[in-house]
Motif scaffolding. Structure first.
Motif, short mmCIF file in Angstrom:
data_model
loop_
_atom_site.label_atom_id
_atom_site.label_comp_id
_atom_site.label_asym_id
_atom_site.label_seq_id
_atom_site.Cartn_x
_atom_site.Cartn_y
_atom_site.Cartn_z
N ASN A 152 0.83 -1.42 0.03
CA ASN A 152 -0.09 0.02 -0.08
C ASN A 152 0.79 1.24 -0.01
O ASN A 152 0.54 2.04 0.60
N GLY A 153 2.02 1.33 -0.79
CA GLY A 153 2.50 2.35 -0.77
C GLY A 153 3.59 2.85 0.41
O GLY A 153 3.83 3.89 0.55
N ASP A 154 3.95 2.05 1.28
CA ASP A 154 4.46 2.36 2.28
C ASP A 154 6.05 2.82 2.16
O ASP A 154 6.48 3.69 2.90
N PHE A 155 6.52 2.44 0.94
CA PHE A 155 8.01 3.09 0.72
C PHE A 155 7.62 4.60 0.34
O PHE A 155 8.39 5.55 0.82
N ASN A 199 -6.98 5.76 -10.76
CA ASN A 199 -7.64 6.10 -9.52
C ASN A 199 -6.99 5.47 -8.23
O ASN A 199 -6.72 6.02 -7.22
N GLU A 200 -6.63 4.25 -8.44
CA GLU A 200 -6.27 3.27 -7.38
C GLU A 200 -4.83 3.74 -6.73
O GLU A 200 -4.63 3.98 -5.62
N TRP A 201 -3.95 4.22 -7.86
CA TRP A 201 -2.52 4.65 -7.60
C TRP A 201 -2.06 6.05 -7.75
O TRP A 201 -0.92 6.34 -7.81
N LEU A 202 -3.26 6.74 -7.92
CA LEU A 202 -2.86 8.38 -8.51
C LEU A 202 -2.14 9.00 -7.11
O LEU A 202 -1.17 9.48 -7.89
N TRP A 203 -2.42 8.75 -6.19
CA TRP A 203 -1.66 9.27 -5.17
C TRP A 203 -0.18 8.88 -4.94
O TRP A 203 0.66 9.66 -4.66
N TYR A 260 7.17 7.99 -14.27
CA TYR A 260 5.98 8.58 -13.63
C TYR A 260 5.18 9.52 -14.51
O TYR A 260 3.98 9.65 -14.51
N GLN A 261 5.73 10.34 -15.36
CA GLN A 261 5.20 11.35 -16.30
C GLN A 261 4.43 10.43 -17.31
O GLN A 261 3.22 10.99 -17.78
N LYS A 262 5.02 9.26 -17.77
CA LYS A 262 4.17 8.42 -18.58
C LYS A 262 2.80 8.14 -17.93
O LYS A 262 1.70 7.96 -18.56
N LEU A 263 2.90 7.77 -16.59
CA LEU A 263 1.63 7.22 -15.88
C LEU A 263 0.61 8.39 -15.80
O LEU A 263 -0.50 8.25 -15.69
#
Length: 401
Positions: A310-313, A377-381, A365-368
């Motif tokens: 869940n993005g801990d890093f 939506n799930e990983w936008l943040w 990241y820019q490609k994403l």
């Protein structure tokens, strides 16, 4: 008797050089080689016995057995056919051996002929009925198969093979409930069969009855301690039922037995990750991926064990370990073409960010960022935070802001 088979074999080999026609010594050599799973050598010794005493059918039967263990089914069937031809009144056991060999070789007609020869003399022979049922099942005549297999289970309910084949026939007929009921009957009739216990456990798991499956899995594991599929299913069931300590104990003893086994390593990695032992989990994932590359879930699990769930890093909660591990994870993900693009790219970007490859991370990241919004939506943040961190590291404060 003490289990020093190799030393015993060296002794026998020396004696055979002095007494090359001693059939008792040669028979012992064949038996020892078979115990040591040196089947080519066992075939050689058994063949020598047949040459020395060609009229002795016992040696011919031994040669058939060793041919079969060595995978030489065609040679085994030829030798068995010779036994049947030489014996004016062939024994029931010889016909049953032929039926078994023919089934293994896929020669269904020969298997059925051998079974019918037995049933002509012994209409209630459960082994022949079971083999005949198996042959009909492989021919696609499921109703006939069920008929013969059911008779075999009634005559000899303690035999597990007819039960297992009956269950398979019912599954092929798309009657899973009858197959399940048959397994329930089978475990009562043959309670010490590891395979019946295992098959019943799997049937319970398919129905979602994990707690009901557990005692059958435990019994199968006790009866069949060297079966990897049984161990894997038992560990999985224990983990899902919350018996983490038991699952860990079993998997650690199993990994001592099979240290490089990839499925065990992967299962162990999941347990270690749940416990929060990140370093040990990473080592287990690396063993799993090295042994069986390209497994989608394993690669993702490995990457997330490095980065944290869940993005801990990204949140700064997870300390990433060695650069070698990060590189290994990146290479595994880059080789995989089955991970969805967005999931693949977010993991790759974070791995590059953790490795200090800020330029590469920024590009991903820019490609994403340019992807349609609905798909991220799930990983936008995670993308936004990761891009900000990479931009800051590169001195691109406006982008970061």
């Amino acid at each position: 008797d003490l289990g020093f088979h190799r030393e015993a074999m060296e002794c026998i080999s020396g004696f055979i050089k002095l007494r090359p026609s001693d059939v008792a010594l040669i028979a012992k050599a064949a038996s020892l080689c078979s115990k040591m799973e040196d089947y080519p050598a066992a075939v050689e010794y058994a063949g020598l016995l047949v040459l020395l005493e060609p009229e002795n059918l016992h040696w011919s039967r031994l040669l058939v057995e060793q041919y079969s263990l060595n995978g030489d089914l065609s040679l085994a069937m030829d030798e068995q056919q010779d036994i049947l031809a030489r014996n004016t009144l062939p024994e029931i056991g010889d016909w049953l051996t032929m039926a078994d060999l023919a089934l293994k070789a896929g020669n269904l007609e020969k298997a059925m002929d051998a079974c019918n020869a037995v049933l002509a003399a012994e209409p209630e022979n459960a082994i022949a009925l079971g083999h005949l049922g198996k042959a009909y099942m492989e021919k696609g005549d499921i109703d006939q198969a069920i008929q013969y297999l059911s008779r075999a289970t009634l005559i000899a309910p303690e035999m597990d093979v007819p039960w297992l084949n009956l269950v398979e026939a019912l599954r092929r007929k798309n009657e899973p409930e009858k197959a399940y009921d048959s397994l329930r009957s089978a475990v009562l009739a043959s309670p010490h069969s590891p395979m019946i216990n295992f098959e019943l456990a799997k049937a319970c798991l398919e129905k979602g009855a994990k707690a009901e499956a557990l005692p059958y899995l435990k019994k199968a594991a006790r009866l069949l301690p060297d079966s990897l599929p049984v161990v894997l299913e038992l560990v999985k069931a224990l983990s899902e039922l919350g018996h983490a300590v038991d699952a860990k104990e079993i998997i650690e003893s199993s990994r001592a037995k099979w240290p490089g086994q990839p499925e065990l390593a992967y299962a162990h990695a999941g347990i270690l990750q749940d416990e929060g032992d990140q370093q040990a989990a990473i080592r287990a994932y690396e063993t799993a991926i090295a042994g069986k590359p390209g497994q989608l879930e394993w690669i993702i699990g490995y990457a997330e064990s490095l980065l944290g769930d869940n993005g801990d890093f990204i949140l700064g909660k997870n300390k990433v370990l060695s650069q070698a591990s990060l590189k290994s994870a990146r290479e595994a993900i880059e080789r995989s073409d089955s991970i969805p693009d967005s999931r693949r790219d977010i993991l790759l970007a974070e791995l590059h960010l953790a490795s200090g490859n800020y330029d590469v991370a920024c590009q991903i990241y820019q490609k994403l960022r340019d992807m349609p919004s609905d798909s991220k939506n799930e990983w936008l943040w995670r993308m936004q935070t990761g891009l900000a961190k990479a931009a800051l590291a590169l001195g691109q404060n406006d982008v970061a802001l």
